[in-house]
Design a protein around this motif. Structure first.
Motif, mmCIF file in Angstrom:
data_model
loop_
_atom_site.group_PDB
_atom_site.id
_atom_site.type_symbol
_atom_site.label_atom_id
_atom_site.label_comp_id
_atom_site.label_asym_id
_atom_site.label_seq_id
_atom_site.Cartn_x
_atom_site.Cartn_y
_atom_site.Cartn_z
ATOM 1 N N THR A 17 40.176 85.162 39.667
ATOM 2 C CA THR A 17 39.015 84.360 40.054
ATOM 3 C C THR A 17 38.868 83.132 39.167
ATOM 4 O O THR A 17 38.636 82.014 39.641
ATOM 5 C CB THR A 17 37.730 85.212 39.976
ATOM 6 N N LEU A 18 39.015 83.342 37.859
ATOM 7 C CA LEU A 18 38.882 82.237 36.916
ATOM 8 C C LEU A 18 40.035 81.251 37.040
ATOM 9 O O LEU A 18 39.865 80.056 36.832
ATOM 10 C CB LEU A 18 38.800 82.785 35.490
ATOM 11 N N ASN A 19 41.209 81.755 37.378
ATOM 12 C CA ASN A 19 42.363 80.890 37.591
ATOM 13 C C ASN A 19 42.146 80.008 38.825
ATOM 14 O O ASN A 19 42.363 78.790 38.783
ATOM 15 C CB ASN A 19 43.615 81.752 37.748
ATOM 16 N N GLU A 20 41.694 80.605 39.902
ATOM 17 C CA GLU A 20 41.469 79.846 41.141
ATOM 18 C C GLU A 20 40.355 78.815 40.968
ATOM 19 O O GLU A 20 40.390 77.736 41.564
ATOM 20 C CB GLU A 20 41.131 80.811 42.282
ATOM 21 N N ALA A 21 39.357 79.143 40.123
ATOM 22 C CA ALA A 21 38.240 78.220 39.897
ATOM 23 C C ALA A 21 38.601 77.100 38.926
ATOM 24 O O ALA A 21 37.852 76.135 38.789
ATOM 25 C CB ALA A 21 37.028 78.986 39.365
ATOM 26 N N GLY A 22 39.743 77.233 38.251
ATOM 27 C CA GLY A 22 40.194 76.175 37.348
ATOM 28 C C GLY A 22 39.798 76.356 35.902
ATOM 29 O O GLY A 22 40.068 75.492 35.072
ATOM 30 N N PHE A 23 39.175 77.493 35.560
ATOM 31 C CA PHE A 23 38.776 77.722 34.177
ATOM 32 C C PHE A 23 39.939 78.213 33.331
ATOM 33 O O PHE A 23 39.960 78.014 32.117
ATOM 34 C CB PHE A 23 37.633 78.744 34.115
ATOM 35 N N LEU A 24 40.879 78.882 33.946
ATOM 36 C CA LEU A 24 42.095 79.339 33.268
ATOM 37 C C LEU A 24 43.294 78.778 34.001
ATOM 38 O O LEU A 24 43.339 78.765 35.235
ATOM 39 C CB LEU A 24 42.171 80.869 33.242
ATOM 40 N N ASP A 25 44.285 78.339 33.230
ATOM 41 C CA ASP A 25 45.530 77.850 33.810
ATOM 42 C C ASP A 25 46.401 79.040 34.211
ATOM 43 O O ASP A 25 46.227 80.153 33.703
ATOM 44 C CB ASP A 25 46.256 76.977 32.776
ATOM 45 N N GLY A 26 47.335 78.790 35.112
ATOM 46 C CA GLY A 26 48.243 79.859 35.511
ATOM 47 C C GLY A 26 48.985 80.454 34.336
ATOM 48 O O GLY A 26 49.194 81.674 34.255
ATOM 49 N N SER A 27 49.392 79.595 33.383
ATOM 50 C CA SER A 27 50.129 80.093 32.216
ATOM 51 C C SER A 27 49.259 80.999 31.355
ATOM 52 O O SER A 27 49.749 81.986 30.787
ATOM 53 C CB SER A 27 50.647 78.919 31.384
ATOM 54 N N ASP A 28 47.960 80.700 31.247
ATOM 55 C CA ASP A 28 47.048 81.568 30.493
ATOM 56 C C ASP A 28 47.041 82.970 31.092
ATOM 57 O O ASP A 28 47.107 83.974 30.371
ATOM 58 C CB ASP A 28 45.618 81.016 30.523
ATOM 59 N N CYS A 29 46.966 83.015 32.401
ATOM 60 C CA CYS A 29 46.877 84.303 33.094
ATOM 61 C C CYS A 29 48.193 85.070 33.058
ATOM 62 O O CYS A 29 48.210 86.300 32.943
ATOM 63 C CB CYS A 29 46.435 84.085 34.534
ATOM 64 N N VAL A 30 49.306 84.357 33.197
ATOM 65 C CA VAL A 30 50.625 85.014 33.161
ATOM 66 C C VAL A 30 50.839 85.684 31.810
ATOM 67 O O VAL A 30 51.271 86.837 31.724
ATOM 68 C CB VAL A 30 51.741 84.001 33.468
ATOM 69 N N VAL A 31 50.550 84.958 30.720
ATOM 70 C CA VAL A 31 50.720 85.526 29.378
ATOM 71 C C VAL A 31 49.852 86.763 29.208
ATOM 72 O O VAL A 31 50.320 87.821 28.756
ATOM 73 C CB VAL A 31 50.367 84.477 28.297
ATOM 74 N N ALA A 32 48.568 86.649 29.578
ATOM 75 C CA ALA A 32 47.655 87.775 29.404
ATOM 76 C C ALA A 32 48.075 88.973 30.249
ATOM 77 O O ALA A 32 48.066 90.118 29.777
ATOM 78 C CB ALA A 32 46.234 87.347 29.765
ATOM 79 N N THR A 33 48.459 88.715 31.493
ATOM 80 C CA THR A 33 48.832 89.806 32.400
ATOM 81 C C THR A 33 50.079 90.539 31.906
ATOM 82 O O THR A 33 50.118 91.782 31.861
ATOM 83 C CB THR A 33 49.078 89.252 33.814
ATOM 84 N N ARG A 34 51.096 89.816 31.527
ATOM 85 C CA ARG A 34 52.347 90.443 31.096
ATOM 86 C C ARG A 34 52.170 91.264 29.820
ATOM 87 O O ARG A 34 52.671 92.391 29.710
ATOM 88 C CB ARG A 34 53.420 89.378 30.897
ATOM 89 N N ILE A 35 51.441 90.709 28.856
ATOM 90 C CA ILE A 35 51.245 91.429 27.598
ATOM 91 C C ILE A 35 50.400 92.682 27.818
ATOM 92 O O ILE A 35 50.697 93.751 27.282
ATOM 93 C CB ILE A 35 50.604 90.505 26.547
#
Length: 576
Positions: A17-35
């Motif tokens: 949700t935050l990624n789609e709204a522009g508050f988090l970049d895709g790279s922020d989410c990828v790093v967090a998700t993978r870890i």
């Protein structure tokens, strides 16, 4: 429809949700998700959310994340156009936990147990930046008790008396002689470089032996300027090496950008290290520098903490000033020695943060400052910009490499943004179109004669550094790129250069550490996220003779009132 590279399909729940709204970049989410998946942490949980925002915080220049600040974050504005209406806040998009409970959830999470995140001083850190902050603070505290190479203070006083110095400059010379670490701050024209020269002469004459002095700056351009202004001192003592970039001084390893040849096990061979333009030094680079200092070496950091901080994470100089000033290791220069009255008054008003004083200084300026008040800046308002480009092309067509390079440095058109109507991309295109009206080949050739270029990445094979400037000139054998480096002029075939950009206009960040006779500043609109006091102050202080500010009064007012916010614990660590 082209996919947005900032949006990732990997994210889930609140991250998505935050990624789609522009508050988090895709790279922020990828790093967090993978870890989180690797460590068994809930991808949609509070700790995962903190990890993603911690990654974003570093991307925005902070070295740590304050959870209290997350709810106030707004989406990055689109550079291409102004956004109508008020931007949403994070709280409008997802429900955030209360900051205290959130911090405890992070503290008890597998992410902290595994050392991915650190919770300290009420902040959330990525492990690397927590380690670098602690390393700097611990090293500087140890240096405070270190016995530096002794000098004869009577000789130091003789040098101080022989030179024309104000009281703060005299205090700075004495402080460097007496202490292991000194921070010298001051705005443009306040005599920082002259003080450096006096320090070098005083310590060199008073040490009783050959003092090995290393001079460095964050960029090749700043190092070259340091060599220019310290030319007499470099000629006076053979033990002083010409200024170089910090990367080069530490011994860059092309295979590892985070590690250097000189470190704690192989310290630098200098008795005194002087770093100019220290406001541009990142947290990581400062950590590598202080760990590479010999125990008996002095360190002098020089810069203006009111300027923009590093493009990488950290506001190190400002943190050092706040953290070390109570202990007496900071000297502030406040007396203007060079700037004309109008520009000196404008710079002083910026430093106080008084928006009305800034506008009054602009309005009442009679020489040295011009304000073009407009909401829609265009090239028609700035004929001198096209005239500069036309003259540069004439010199380049004549094959006059020395004249062309000198002319490049006479004018700067500075923008906060890279894209959009107020960005460097548009302004470079406008100038090139104006040139093409006179010389159609400019529109047809990438490496056209008269193109000013800026190196954007170090290339050790070619011998160019990020920040080096040059121009394409005509020769009998075809176009040639002539570049001014810290080691002198370099000529090479232009197609060998892969990481360059056109420099009719450049960003304020990339202009930092350099000066020009005449500077034009394009002030972005009030909604710009880059419109801060530090940005505009840095831009206006690049001018040596004349400054032109182009923008609205509301934008200038907002810039003065909006300071850049970077979260860090370094100042608190140093003060304890």
């Amino acid at each position: 429809m082209t996919a947005d590279p900032a949006v990732t399909v990997v994210a889930e729940g609140r991250l998505a949700t935050l990624n789609e709204a522009g508050f988090l970049d895709g790279s922020d989410c990828v790093v967090a998700t993978r870890i989180c998946r690797q460590l068994g942490e809930e991808v949609g949980g509070d700790a995962a959310l903190a990890l993603a925002f911690a990654v974003r915080a570093v991307r925005d220049g902070s070295t740590a994340l304050s959870l209290n600040s997350v709810a106030a974050l707004t989406a990055d504005l689109d550079d291409e156009d102004d956004v109508d209406g008020e931007p949403p806040t994070v709280g409008d998009t997802v429900e955030l936990p209360e900051s205290g409970a959130w911090l405890e959830a992070v503290r008890s999470s597998p992410l902290v147990a595994a050392g991915v995140l650190r919770v300290d001083l009420g902040l959330v850190y990525l492990d690397r930046y927590h380690g670098d902050e602690r390393l700097i603070a611990d090293a500087l505290r140890r240096r405070g008790a270190t016995s530096v190479l002794p000098v004869d203070m009577e000789v130091v006083e003789d040098v101080v008396r022989d030179r024309t110095l104000d009281d703060a400059q005299k205090a700075a010379v004495r402080r460097v002689a007496e202490r292991a670490t000194t921070v010298l701050t001051g705005g443009p024209g306040m005599g920082k470089t002259y003080t450096i020269a006096t320090v070098i002469r005083a310590l060199g004459d008073s040490s009783g032996q050959t003092l090995r002095i290393g001079l460095a700056a964050p960029t090749g351009k700043a190092a070259a300027r340091m060599n220019e202004v310290l030319e007499d001192e470099l000629a006076h003592a053979s033990s002083i090496s010409p200024a170089m970039t910090l990367h080069r001084m530490l011994g860059s390893k092309p295979s590892n950008s985070q590690r250097f040849r000189h470190d704690a096990r192989n310290p630098l061979p200098h008795d005194l290290v002087v770093v100019d333009e220290a406001s541009m030094v990142s947290l990581s680079m400062m950590a590598r520098l202080v760990e590479a200092l010999a125990p008996s070496a002095r360190l002098l950091l020089v810069g203006d903490p009111d300027q923009l901080a590093s493009v990488e994470a950290g506001s190190v100089l400002a943190d050092l000033v706040r953290g070390l000033e109570p202990g007496g290791s900071v000297v502030r220069l406040t007396e203007n020695h060079r700037l004309r009255e109008d520009r000196a008054g404008l710079a002083a008003a910026f430093r106080t943060g008084d928006a009305e004083a800034v506008l009054d200084a602009v309005d009442t300026a009679t020489t040295g400052v011009t304000f073009i008040e407009t909401d829609e800046p265009g090239l028609d308002l700035l004929p001198q910009v096209v005239e500069h480009a036309v003259r540069l092309r004439e010199l380049a067509l004549d094959g006059d490499s020395v004249g062309a390079l000198a002319h490049v440095g006479t004018n700067r058109l500075l923008c906060a943004h890279r894209t959009g109507p107020f960005g460097t991309r548009r302004w470079n295109q406008l100038v090139e179109r104006a040139l093409a009206e006179r010389a159609p080949e400019v529109a047809l050739q990438t490496m056209y004669v008269g193109r000013p270029i800026l190196v954007t990445r170090n290339d050790y094979g070619l011998g160019v550094r990020n920040g080096d400037a040059g121009v394409i000139i005509r020769t009998d054998d075809g176009p040639l790129a002539v570049i001014e480096t810290a080691s002198g002029f370099l000529s090479l075939a232009p197609w060998r250069l892969s990481d360059i950009e056109t420099m009719h206009a450049m960003t304020v960040h990339k202009a930092q550490g350099s000066q020009a006779e005449n500077v034009v500043v394009i002030v972005p609109p009030p909604r710009s996220r880059l419109l801060t006091r530090e940005m505009l102050y840095t831009a206006i202080t690049r001018a040596e003779q004349h400054l032109t500010i182009v923008g609205s009064r509301d934008a200038v007012r907002q810039a003065v009132e909006a300071t850049a916010q970077r979260s860090s614990g370094l100042a608190a660590r140093l003060a304890n």
